[in-house]
Design a protein around this motif. Structure first.
Motif, mmCIF file in Angstrom:
data_model
loop_
_atom_site.group_PDB
_atom_site.id
_atom_site.type_symbol
_atom_site.label_atom_id
_atom_site.label_comp_id
_atom_site.label_asym_id
_atom_site.label_seq_id
_atom_site.Cartn_x
_atom_site.Cartn_y
_atom_site.Cartn_z
ATOM 1 N N ASN A 66 12.703 6.124 42.035
ATOM 2 C CA ASN A 66 12.440 6.283 40.603
ATOM 3 C C ASN A 66 12.844 7.658 40.073
ATOM 4 N N THR A 67 13.378 8.534 40.930
ATOM 5 C CA THR A 67 13.792 9.884 40.524
ATOM 6 C C THR A 67 15.223 10.122 40.969
ATOM 7 N N GLN B 287 12.194 6.809 36.291
ATOM 8 C CA GLN B 287 11.141 7.550 35.618
ATOM 9 C C GLN B 287 11.474 9.017 35.410
ATOM 10 N N HIS B 288 12.250 9.614 36.298
ATOM 11 C CA HIS B 288 12.545 11.042 36.210
ATOM 12 C C HIS B 288 14.026 11.253 36.523
ATOM 13 N N VAL B 289 14.658 12.160 35.770
ATOM 14 C CA VAL B 289 16.083 12.456 35.951
ATOM 15 C C VAL B 289 16.277 13.959 35.821
ATOM 16 N N GLN C 127 6.922 15.483 38.005
ATOM 17 C CA GLN C 127 5.967 14.424 38.329
ATOM 18 C C GLN C 127 4.943 14.225 37.219
ATOM 19 N N ASP C 128 4.679 15.251 36.407
ATOM 20 C CA ASP C 128 3.682 15.149 35.349
ATOM 21 C C ASP C 128 4.255 14.656 34.033
ATOM 22 N N MET C 129 5.558 14.370 33.980
ATOM 23 C CA MET C 129 6.158 13.937 32.724
ATOM 24 C C MET C 129 5.639 12.565 32.324
ATOM 25 N N THR D 116 13.395 11.607 28.601
ATOM 26 C CA THR D 116 13.388 13.042 28.876
ATOM 27 C C THR D 116 14.524 13.356 29.824
ATOM 28 N N VAL D 117 15.147 14.493 29.640
ATOM 29 C CA VAL D 117 16.198 14.911 30.561
ATOM 30 C C VAL D 117 15.916 16.329 30.993
#
Length: 429
Positions: free
Chosen positions: A268-269, A300-302, A401-403, A408-409
């Motif tokens: 997911n990242t 979820q995260h990039v 991890q807290d985003m 969001t980038v």
């Protein structure tokens, strides 16, 4: 061989071997240089600073021969960020290297080489016969003449920036290596780069075809995907569209990310790694697409990591060797002129490489480009000052991890894992 023979005689004056015997005893692994082996991706900052230091050494002003020797004389430790960034109090007495300026040679003129980029007017003709001028940027190796004192001043001026430059390079590779070795099951690193466009050809060509200009070309977008546990996967997307802008980049990346989502749903990242040309990756269009496309696919995260200027060579450049295998296939006889006729890499080579073809036969790339152009609103603003701050690896991972915002980038620069975190274009899906 002549230069090597002279150097051998200088280093071994007791051995009076003849040039013929010296050539006869040449080891088989010592071969003549080839044009394909010359350095074609040298750093402009390194080369220009090296030319100046070499000229000072040739003039007898300094005993230091290389830029690394100059930097080592001016700082306490090359691996210390405070020293390399000019923030160390112990380095204040070592700011400038000792130079032997002879008063008798004051104002003497010296000539040195320097890579320079200038604007050159080019005259072109229209179909009706009229002509017009356009400006084109041209980079040439030029010769400059200046006084010895001015050359010393130029070295002093370039030294602080050069110290930061070489520290960013070493620190970035160190942090990238650390990131690859500490990947979790939910993370992946995708290192990408555009290869040189490949010119299509036939196994047998008539003379008019062989010497004809404007041969059909295909673009190659190469990459290496790193997963936890030391797993590595290579890929290369092929397209008849030779555009290298942000929209074309994401048209190449979309099938790769979909394949990643299908084969590794636990990821997911994504940590992207690339060089920083503004026409391809480091621009507002790519920032906006990075803040939206992966999240629409379920990630979820990039993060996006940009390498130091002129030092973006890495593993994706090794994937470019696939085109030499295609050349070998042309020599064998079959005709593979269009890129969609070329078989997958897995059929050509035992190496663990895959080709995600984005040709009009499989995936309508022109539709992808239109779709990505429609996604980017015209009100997207420039991103300024995004390459100045730095964060620690622990702080960065905690923030990522807290985003909670979906779109969001995180744009990273200079030192991989330890530079800037920038949140852009926050909005709802």
């Amino acid at each position: 061989m002549t230069c090597l023979h002279k150097k051998f005689l200088q280093d071994h004056p007791d051995n009076t071997i003849s040039f013929a015997q010296f050539c006869k005893l040449r080891p088989f692994w010592i071969t003549a240089p080839k044009s394909s082996e010359r350095e074609t991706c040298a750093c402009k900052i390194h080369e220009n600073f090296k030319f100046k230091v070499m000229k000072l050494h040739q003039s007898g002003i300094t005993p230091m021969k290389t830029p690394t020797d100059v930097v080592a004389r001016t700082v306490c430790a090359i691996s210390n960020k405070l020293c390399m960034y000019g923030q160390c109090t112990d380095c204040t007495q070592k700011k400038k290297p000792d130079l032997n300026l002879d008063p008798s040679t004051k104002n003497n003129t010296v000539t040195f080489e320097e890579w320079m980029t200038r604007t050159v007017p080019i005259t072109r003709k229209n179909q009706d016969g009229s002509s017009y001028e356009v400006e084109m940027r041209s980079t040439v190796l030029d010769k400059r003449s200046t006084t010895i004192e001015k050359l010393v001043e130029m070295v002093y001026d370039d030294l602080p920036k050069f110290c930061i430059h070489i520290y960013n390079i070493s620190h970035q590779f160190e942090r990238l290596h650390y990131l690859k070795n500490t990947l979790t099951n939910a993370e992946t690193v995708i290192h990408i780069d555009y290869s040189e466009n490949y010119a299509c050809k036939y196994a047998t060509e008539i003379q008019d075809m062989h010497f004809a200009p404007g041969k059909q070309q295909v673009s190659l977008h190469t990459g290496v995907r790193y997963l936890s546990g030391g797993r590595v996967e290579c890929f290369c997307s092929v397209s008849s569209c030779v555009r290298h802008d942000a929209c074309a980049t994401w048209a190449h990346l979309e099938p790769v990310l979909k394949k990643l989502r299908d084969e590794h749903p636990e990821v997911n990242t994504i940590h992207f790694m690339s060089d920083g040309p503004t026409s391809q990756y480091r621009n507002k269009t790519n920032f906006y697409l990075t803040s939206s496309v992966p999240f629409l696919m379920g990630f979820q995260h990039v993060t996006w990591n940009f390498s130091e200027a002129s030092h973006g060579k890495g593993a994706p450049d090794g994937i470019e060797k696939e085109q030499f295998e295609v050349d070998a296939m042309y020599s064998a006889g079959p005709h593979y002129h269009a890129h969609h006729h070329c078989p997958p890499v897995s059929e050509r080579s035992p190496r663990d490489s895959q080709v995600c073809q984005t040709s009009p036969l499989d995936i309508p790339l022109h539709l992808f480009l239109s779709d990505y152009r429609r996604r980017v609103p015209c009100c997207v603003t420039d991103v300024r000052g995004s390459l100045t701050k730095m964060l620690s690896a622990e702080c960065l991972r905690d923030v990522v991890q807290d985003m909670t915002v979906a779109m969001t980038v995180c744009i990273l620069s200079k030192c991989s894992i330890q530079p800037l975190l920038c949140l852009l274009y926050l909005s709802e899906i």
